[in-house]
Design a protein around this motif. Structure first.
Motif, PDB file in Angstrom:
ATOM      1  N   THR A  46      -2.462  56.299 -23.116  1.00  0.00           N
ATOM      2  CA  THR A  46      -2.368  57.672 -23.646  1.00  0.00           C
ATOM      3  C   THR A  46      -1.624  58.589 -22.682  1.00  0.00           C
ATOM      4  N   MET A  47      -1.559  58.225 -21.407  1.00  0.00           N
ATOM      5  CA  MET A  47      -0.869  59.071 -20.437  1.00  0.00           C
ATOM      6  C   MET A  47       0.640  59.008 -20.610  1.00  0.00           C
ATOM      7  N   TYR A  48       1.113  57.975 -21.279  1.00  0.00           N
ATOM      8  CA  TYR A  48       2.546  57.739 -21.401  1.00  0.00           C
ATOM      9  C   TYR A  48       3.107  58.357 -22.672  1.00  0.00           C
ATOM     10  N   LEU A  49       2.514  58.022 -23.814  1.00  0.00           N
ATOM     11  CA  LEU A  49       3.044  58.516 -25.087  1.00  0.00           C
ATOM     12  C   LEU A  49       1.981  59.139 -25.981  1.00  0.00           C
ATOM     13  N   GLY A  50       0.779  59.317 -25.478  1.00  0.00           N
ATOM     14  CA  GLY A  50      -0.241  59.945 -26.305  1.00  0.00           C
ATOM     15  C   GLY A  50      -1.077  58.943 -27.069  1.00  0.00           C
ATOM     16  N   ALA A  51      -1.789  59.452 -28.089  1.00  0.00           N
ATOM     17  CA  ALA A  51      -2.809  58.656 -28.770  1.00  0.00           C
ATOM     18  C   ALA A  51      -2.250  57.654 -29.771  1.00  0.00           C
ATOM     19  N   VAL A  52      -1.107  57.955 -30.392  1.00  0.00           N
ATOM     20  CA  VAL A  52      -0.618  57.095 -31.476  1.00  0.00           C
ATOM     21  C   VAL A  52      -0.280  55.689 -30.991  1.00  0.00           C
ATOM     22  N   PRO A  53       0.540  55.513 -29.938  1.00  0.00           N
ATOM     23  CA  PRO A  53       0.805  54.151 -29.472  1.00  0.00           C
ATOM     24  C   PRO A  53      -0.444  53.440 -28.968  1.00  0.00           C
ATOM     25  N   TRP A  54      -1.332  54.199 -28.324  1.00  0.00           N
ATOM     26  CA  TRP A  54      -2.591  53.616 -27.843  1.00  0.00           C
ATOM     27  C   TRP A  54      -3.403  53.047 -29.002  1.00  0.00           C
ATOM     28  N   LEU A  55      -3.552  53.830 -30.050  1.00  0.00           N
ATOM     29  CA  LEU A  55      -4.287  53.360 -31.221  1.00  0.00           C
ATOM     30  C   LEU A  55      -3.584  52.188 -31.891  1.00  0.00           C
ATOM     31  N   ALA A  56      -2.249  52.288 -32.009  1.00  0.00           N
ATOM     32  CA  ALA A  56      -1.499  51.232 -32.692  1.00  0.00           C
ATOM     33  C   ALA A  56      -1.642  49.902 -31.960  1.00  0.00           C
ATOM     34  N   LEU A  57      -1.420  49.910 -30.648  1.00  0.00           N
ATOM     35  CA  LEU A  57      -1.527  48.665 -29.893  1.00  0.00           C
ATOM     36  C   LEU A  57      -2.965  48.175 -29.843  1.00  0.00           C
ATOM     37  N   GLY A  58      -3.907  49.093 -29.604  1.00  0.00           N
ATOM     38  CA  GLY A  58      -5.302  48.698 -29.517  1.00  0.00           C
ATOM     39  C   GLY A  58      -5.815  48.081 -30.813  1.00  0.00           C
ATOM     40  N   LEU A  59      -5.474  48.683 -31.940  1.00  0.00           N
ATOM     41  CA  LEU A  59      -5.964  48.170 -33.221  1.00  0.00           C
ATOM     42  C   LEU A  59      -5.235  46.894 -33.631  1.00  0.00           C
ATOM     43  N   PHE A  60      -3.950  46.778 -33.274  1.00  0.00           N
ATOM     44  CA  PHE A  60      -3.246  45.521 -33.566  1.00  0.00           C
ATOM     45  C   PHE A  60      -3.849  44.366 -32.781  1.00  0.00           C
ATOM     46  N   MET A  61      -4.077  44.566 -31.485  1.00  0.00           N
ATOM     47  CA  MET A  61      -4.684  43.514 -30.687  1.00  0.00           C
ATOM     48  C   MET A  61      -6.102  43.206 -31.184  1.00  0.00           C
ATOM     49  N   SER A  62      -6.812  44.242 -31.650  1.00  0.00           N
ATOM     50  CA  SER A  62      -8.161  44.034 -32.190  1.00  0.00           C
ATOM     51  C   SER A  62      -8.121  43.155 -33.426  1.00  0.00           C
ATOM     52  N   LEU A  63      -7.105  43.356 -34.257  1.00  0.00           N
ATOM     53  CA  LEU A  63      -6.972  42.525 -35.455  1.00  0.00           C
ATOM     54  C   LEU A  63      -6.700  41.079 -35.075  1.00  0.00           C
ATOM     55  N   GLU A  64      -5.839  40.868 -34.081  1.00  0.00           N
ATOM     56  CA  GLU A  64      -5.579  39.502 -33.602  1.00  0.00           C
ATOM     57  C   GLU A  64      -6.867  38.840 -33.135  1.00  0.00           C
ATOM     58  N   TRP A  65      -7.618  39.553 -32.305  1.00  0.00           N
ATOM     59  CA  TRP A  65      -8.868  38.997 -31.790  1.00  0.00           C
ATOM     60  C   TRP A  65      -9.852  38.745 -32.927  1.00  0.00           C
ATOM     61  N   ALA A  66      -9.924  39.680 -33.870  1.00  0.00           N
ATOM     62  CA  ALA A  66     -10.891  39.552 -34.967  1.00  0.00           C
ATOM     63  C   ALA A  66     -10.609  38.316 -35.808  1.00  0.00           C
ATOM     64  N   LEU A  67      -9.332  38.057 -36.090  1.00  0.00           N
ATOM     65  CA  LEU A  67      -8.989  36.873 -36.884  1.00  0.00           C
ATOM     66  C   LEU A  67      -9.356  35.595 -36.129  1.00  0.00           C
ATOM     67  N   GLY A  68      -9.145  35.593 -34.811  1.00  0.00           N
ATOM     68  CA  GLY A  68      -9.549  34.436 -34.025  1.00  0.00           C
ATOM     69  C   GLY A  68     -11.051  34.225 -34.051  1.00  0.00           C
ATOM     70  N   LEU A  69     -11.800  35.308 -33.915  1.00  0.00           N
ATOM     71  CA  LEU A  69     -13.265  35.201 -33.967  1.00  0.00           C
ATOM     72  C   LEU A  69     -13.733  34.795 -35.356  1.00  0.00           C
ATOM     73  N   GLY A  70     -13.029  35.280 -36.394  1.00  0.00           N
ATOM     74  CA  GLY A  70     -13.372  34.883 -37.752  1.00  0.00           C
ATOM     75  C   GLY A  70     -13.200  33.394 -37.961  1.00  0.00           C
ATOM     76  N   LEU A  71     -12.061  32.843 -37.473  1.00  0.00           N
ATOM     77  CA  LEU A  71     -11.836  31.403 -37.597  1.00  0.00           C
ATOM     78  C   LEU A  71     -12.872  30.615 -36.805  1.00  0.00           C
ATOM     79  N   ALA A  72     -13.124  31.048 -35.573  1.00  0.00           N
ATOM     80  CA  ALA A  72     -14.108  30.342 -34.750  1.00  0.00           C
ATOM     81  C   ALA A  72     -15.481  30.356 -35.404  1.00  0.00           C
ATOM     82  N   GLY A  73     -15.881  31.524 -35.922  1.00  0.00           N
ATOM     83  CA  GLY A  73     -17.173  31.616 -36.585  1.00  0.00           C
ATOM     84  C   GLY A  73     -17.259  30.732 -37.813  1.00  0.00           C
ATOM     85  N   TRP A  74     -16.163  30.675 -38.564  1.00  0.00           N
ATOM     86  CA  TRP A  74     -16.130  29.851 -39.780  1.00  0.00           C
ATOM     87  C   TRP A  74     -16.223  28.370 -39.434  1.00  0.00           C
TER      88      TRP A  74
END
Length: 517
Positions: A84-112
């Motif tokens: 957020t210190m570099y470009l504010g909240a939008v890139p932070w949210l975009a990268l954070g939520l994209f990486m969260s989706l990647e992790w979530a799909l991996g956890l979903g597969l592992a759980g399944w």
């Protein structure tokens, strides 16, 4: 175990309701953040992984994915808050939520996958190994795609200050991640299947603990073959991408800091990324200032500068010799997307035109190897975020690198946790690769680390100064050089094989049901 008990477990009746699992997952994300810098409480990585396993194992794909997303989003939005210190909240949210989706799909597969294994009463160690394999496979993918990947959240980085880090030079960082995940998840798998280990399992665990206790005694897996005396300069300069400093100020900062040690005993001097804020190959005044300094010093200088050749602009590291001038150039091979260049501008600009236009012209990708001849030594160069790219590290070692130089520029991130996190990654890479690393920044965190992880020298953050250390050189390959890619490919094959097997089973069941009609 009876079929009734298995069905009860799979319905999650033993762990109350979905809300409890979501709260547990969020808590696990917060705990995992504490395992990274600046807290660096490495044992908490085991606790966090056990908690998220408890929250996701044994449920269906979508339930595990949703729960995993809560865990990942909590972690990522805390872990990279410095963005957020570099470009504010939008890139932070975009990268954070994209990486969260990647992790979530991996956890979903592992759980399944594990849910199916529990239904068939598979051994808990097998279930934990499968969960760990999916985790490592997901880390391997997220390190490379999209746009070169983002490896900032790998579990192996949590062990940068752990006694287990020495193990990485033998088995590689991917296997270290997998080992931490496996050990964390195994007790949860035992608990969820109500199969308690017999004496042989306890004996195996005791042997594993004994081996781990010996890890610190193993030390570096490669022996030193010579040494290099290095001076590294931190100019404490406002060298951010959007710096408003008068042109030449950042160069002057580093010249002034270097003057304090110019008469000391060393073989080569290293400056950070962007230490020269003018194109030193084309700007006459910058070139003259550097030439005068190097000729007077009488030893090679390795410096960072933005350079232009034709229509291409590069983030470069240059070797400058006394009486000769610039002799070798390394251009950054892995520029940072959305910061140093804008990928697929046609796609992203309609979504955030003001942010995309902040990067009007991106850096070109370097093509040549980062292996440079520095004072007669094969020195591998990584620029800033490239230290998290294990493929580049392995490439440098394969190219004969005896030491790694890692000039970086952390000025954009101020007094945040970013620089400390990067230094922890650099330390892990040094030990895994069996190579000393000179990590020198414009502002923080500058340190020289040997192949065993020991810090040979450092500078205080946001101070101007220089550090000098005798750096051991290494020629031999650590086993991790081969084991790292093998483990990643193996994990990807296991995950893909499990996915194909589940898909084939569904098709077979569909055909059977159709035939019975």
């Amino acid at each position: 175990m009876s079929a009734v008990r298995v069905r009860s477990l799979l319905r999650h009746e033993m762990r109350m309701d979905a809300l409890v699992r979501l709260i547990t997952a969020a808590a696990a994300g917060g705990v995992l953040t504490l395992a990274f810098e600046p807290v660096a409480a490495w044992p908490l990585a085991f606790a966090a992984l056990a908690l998220v396993a408890w929250a996701t194992l044994g449920v269906g794909f979508w339930a595990a994915t949703a729960t995993g997303f809560v865990f990942a989003a909590t972690f990522w939005l805390l872990h990279i808050e410095w963005l957020t210190m570099y470009l504010g909240a939008v890139p932070w949210l975009a990268l954070g939520l994209f990486m969260s989706l990647e992790w979530a799909l991996g956890l979903g597969l592992a759980g399944w996958f594990v849910r199916r294994g529990m239904a068939r009463l598979a051994h808990p160690a097998l279930l934990a190994a499968l969960w760990a394999a999916v985790w490592v496979a997901r880390e391997a993918l997220s390190s490379r795609v999209p746009y070169g990947g983002f490896a900032w959240g790998h579990i192996s980085w949590t062990q940068s200050y752990s006694p287990l880090l020495s193990l990485s030079s033998w088995i590689g960082l991917p296997a270290l991640s997998g080992l931490v995940v496996f050990v964390s998840v195994l007790p949860v798998c035992w608990m969820l299947t109500w199969r308690f280990p017999r004496w042989r399992a306890w004996l195996g665990g005791a042997v594993a603990v004994a081996v781990w206790a010996l890890v610190p005694a193993w030390g570096s897996v490669t022996s030193a073959q010579g040494q290099l005396r290095v001076a590294a300069v931190q100019g404490n300069a406002n060298a951010g991408l959007f710096s408003n400093e008068t042109p030449g100020t950042i160069l002057r900062n580093h010249l002034d800091a270097a003057e304090a040690v110019v008469d000391e005993d060393f073989d080569v001097m290293v400056w950070p990324e962007n230490a020269v804020d003018l194109d030193v190959l084309r700007n006459a005044s910058a070139r003259a200032a550097v030439t005068e300094f190097v000729d007077r010093m009488g030893r090679p200088l390795v410096l960072g500068s933005v350079t232009t050749r034709g229509d291409d602009v590069y983030n470069s590291v240059i070797v400058w010799l006394p009486g000769v001038g610039p002799t070798q150039v390394y251009d950054k091979r892995h520029p940072v997307p959305f910061a140093e260049y804008m990928p697929d501008r046609w796609l992203w600009r309609p979504l955030a035109p003001d942010l995309v236009d902040l990067v009007p012209r991106g850096f070109s990708f370097g093509q040549a190897s980062g292996n440079l001849d520095v004072a007669g030594v094969n020195a591998g160069v990584l620029i800033c975020f490239e230290t998290s790219d294990s493929d580049l590290v392995r490439g440098l070692v394969s190219g004969g690198a005896q030491v790694i130089l890692a000039p970086t520029n952390n000025a954009d991130f101020g007094h945040s946790d970013e620089a400390a996190q990067q230094l922890a990654i650099t330390r892990a890479q040094a030990v895994a690769a069996g190579r000393s690393v000179v990590n020198v920044s414009t502002v923080s965190s500058s340190a020289i680390i040997d192949a065993g992880g020991a810090q040979l020298a450092s500078l205080e953050d946001f101070t101007s100064g220089a550090m000098i250390a005798t750096v051991p050189l290494h020629d031999a390959w650590a086993p991790s050089q081969l084991m790292g890619p093998v483990v990643e490919v193996g994990a990807l094959l296991v995950a893909a094989g499990a996915l194909v097997q589940r898909a084939a089973l569904r098709v077979r069941r569909g055909r059977t049901a159709s035939d019975q009609r």
